[in-house]
Scaffold this motif. Sequence first.
Motif, PDB file in Angstrom:
ATOM      1  N   ALA A 178       0.840  -1.200   0.000  1.00 30.14           N
ATOM      2  CA  ALA A 178       0.000   0.000   0.000  1.00 30.14           C
ATOM      3  C   ALA A 178       0.878   1.255   0.000  1.00 30.14           C
ATOM      4  O   ALA A 178       2.051   1.202   0.399  1.00 30.14           O
ATOM      5  CB  ALA A 178      -0.900  -0.025   1.230  1.00 30.14           C
ATOM      6  N   GLN A 179       0.304   2.376  -0.417  1.00 32.01           N
ATOM      7  CA  GLN A 179       1.063   3.631  -0.472  1.00 32.01           C
ATOM      8  C   GLN A 179       1.125   4.264   0.918  1.00 32.01           C
ATOM      9  O   GLN A 179       0.437   5.232   1.205  1.00 32.01           O
ATOM     10  CB  GLN A 179       0.421   4.591  -1.463  1.00 32.01           C
ATOM     11  CG  GLN A 179       0.521   4.122  -2.895  1.00 32.01           C
ATOM     12  CD  GLN A 179       0.049   5.186  -3.861  1.00 32.01           C
ATOM     13  OE1 GLN A 179       0.279   6.377  -3.647  1.00 32.01           O
ATOM     14  NE2 GLN A 179      -0.640   4.752  -4.901  1.00 32.01           N
ATOM     15  N   VAL A 180       1.930   3.669   1.775  1.00 33.54           N
ATOM     16  CA  VAL A 180       2.138   4.226   3.116  1.00 33.54           C
ATOM     17  C   VAL A 180       3.397   5.070   3.056  1.00 33.54           C
ATOM     18  O   VAL A 180       4.504   4.542   2.920  1.00 33.54           O
ATOM     19  CB  VAL A 180       2.293   3.115   4.174  1.00 33.54           C
ATOM     20  CG1 VAL A 180       2.485   3.729   5.559  1.00 33.54           C
ATOM     21  CG2 VAL A 180       1.092   2.190   4.157  1.00 33.54           C
ATOM     22  N   ALA A 181       3.217   6.379   3.127  1.00 33.76           N
ATOM     23  CA  ALA A 181       4.376   7.272   3.031  1.00 33.76           C
ATOM     24  C   ALA A 181       4.795   7.719   4.418  1.00 33.76           C
ATOM     25  O   ALA A 181       3.971   8.044   5.260  1.00 33.76           O
ATOM     26  CB  ALA A 181       4.017   8.485   2.179  1.00 33.76           C
ATOM     27  N   MET A 182       6.097   7.693   4.663  1.00 29.56           N
ATOM     28  CA  MET A 182       6.644   8.153   5.941  1.00 29.56           C
ATOM     29  C   MET A 182       7.761   9.135   5.639  1.00 29.56           C
ATOM     30  O   MET A 182       8.335   9.116   4.555  1.00 29.56           O
ATOM     31  CB  MET A 182       7.260   6.981   6.710  1.00 29.56           C
ATOM     32  CG  MET A 182       6.298   5.893   7.084  1.00 29.56           C
ATOM     33  SD  MET A 182       5.594   6.182   8.697  1.00 29.56           S
ATOM     34  CE  MET A 182       7.035   6.014   9.728  1.00 29.56           C
ATOM     35  N   ALA A 183       8.101   9.942   6.617  1.00 29.48           N
ATOM     36  CA  ALA A 183       9.238  10.840   6.449  1.00 29.48           C
ATOM     37  C   ALA A 183      10.140  10.749   7.668  1.00 29.48           C
ATOM     38  O   ALA A 183       9.674  10.540   8.790  1.00 29.48           O
ATOM     39  CB  ALA A 183       8.762  12.277   6.255  1.00 29.48           C
TER      40      ALA A 183
END
Length: 222
Positions: A172-177
């Motif tokens: 899934a498109q789980v974006a973290m920074a």
Amino acid sequence: MPSITDPAGYWDRYGRGVADETPEDALKNAFGWCQYEGHGPGDELLGDPLTTLELGHGRGNAVAALATMGITATGVDLSPVQVEAAHARWGELANAHFERGDVLDFLITTNRRWDAIYSIWGAVWFTDPNVLLPAVLDRLAPGGRLVFSHAPHIPDTTTGAIGMWAAGYTGAQVAMARWSYHPDQWTELLTRHGYTEVHARVLPAPDPANVGTLLVESRRRR
Ligand SMILES: C[S@@+](CC[C@H](N)C(=O)[O-])C[C@H]1O[C@@H](n2cnc3c(N)ncnc32)[C@H](O)[C@@H]1O
């Protein structure tokens, strides 16, 4: 970059992958800033606190180590899996307290102050410092310390918020920074936000060819 969609879910998946240890084993070398066991300085960087707060405590071993020294030690962590595991392992320990939540929400809704606030490869790495640093300063007792560690910045790459796909490249498109800076940039950031006695450095690994540790010490003015 898409907004960060599920950080608690990411950290729950991470937490399920952390090996279980007995409390006795977990307390050996429980407090360290580095990824290499027994390497580098320890809890002396916190001074002589009566109260501490860990930002992103994971399994809670460092909180437990401080609590066994008589310090009232609290941790806050976003991941229900990590908080439940910390309670299961350390729930009987007087002075050890674990709270579930995002560090920013926690810091801005509490009226407590701590002698030392710290983070070991924890939430500081994953939170915008321009928002986090004022929130931490506000909750430090006068003269209190903020100390944190995580990986050093990769030379010759852009500093600031570094995005990553947290569920892999087919998930899934789980974006973290992660927020990544050189030591002199951390010094500038902390000083600009009112901290004093800032000491930011990269501690070499036991084998200097390996990845070292970014280690930052600072204080609130007395
Ligand atoms: C790499 S683990 C390190 C855990 C622990 N400090 C250790 O050294 O084992 C990072 C921890 O920070 C927590 N974390 C990340 N972002 C957070 C946030 N915004 N608020 C609270 N906890 C957070 C994660 O849930 C995770 O348990």
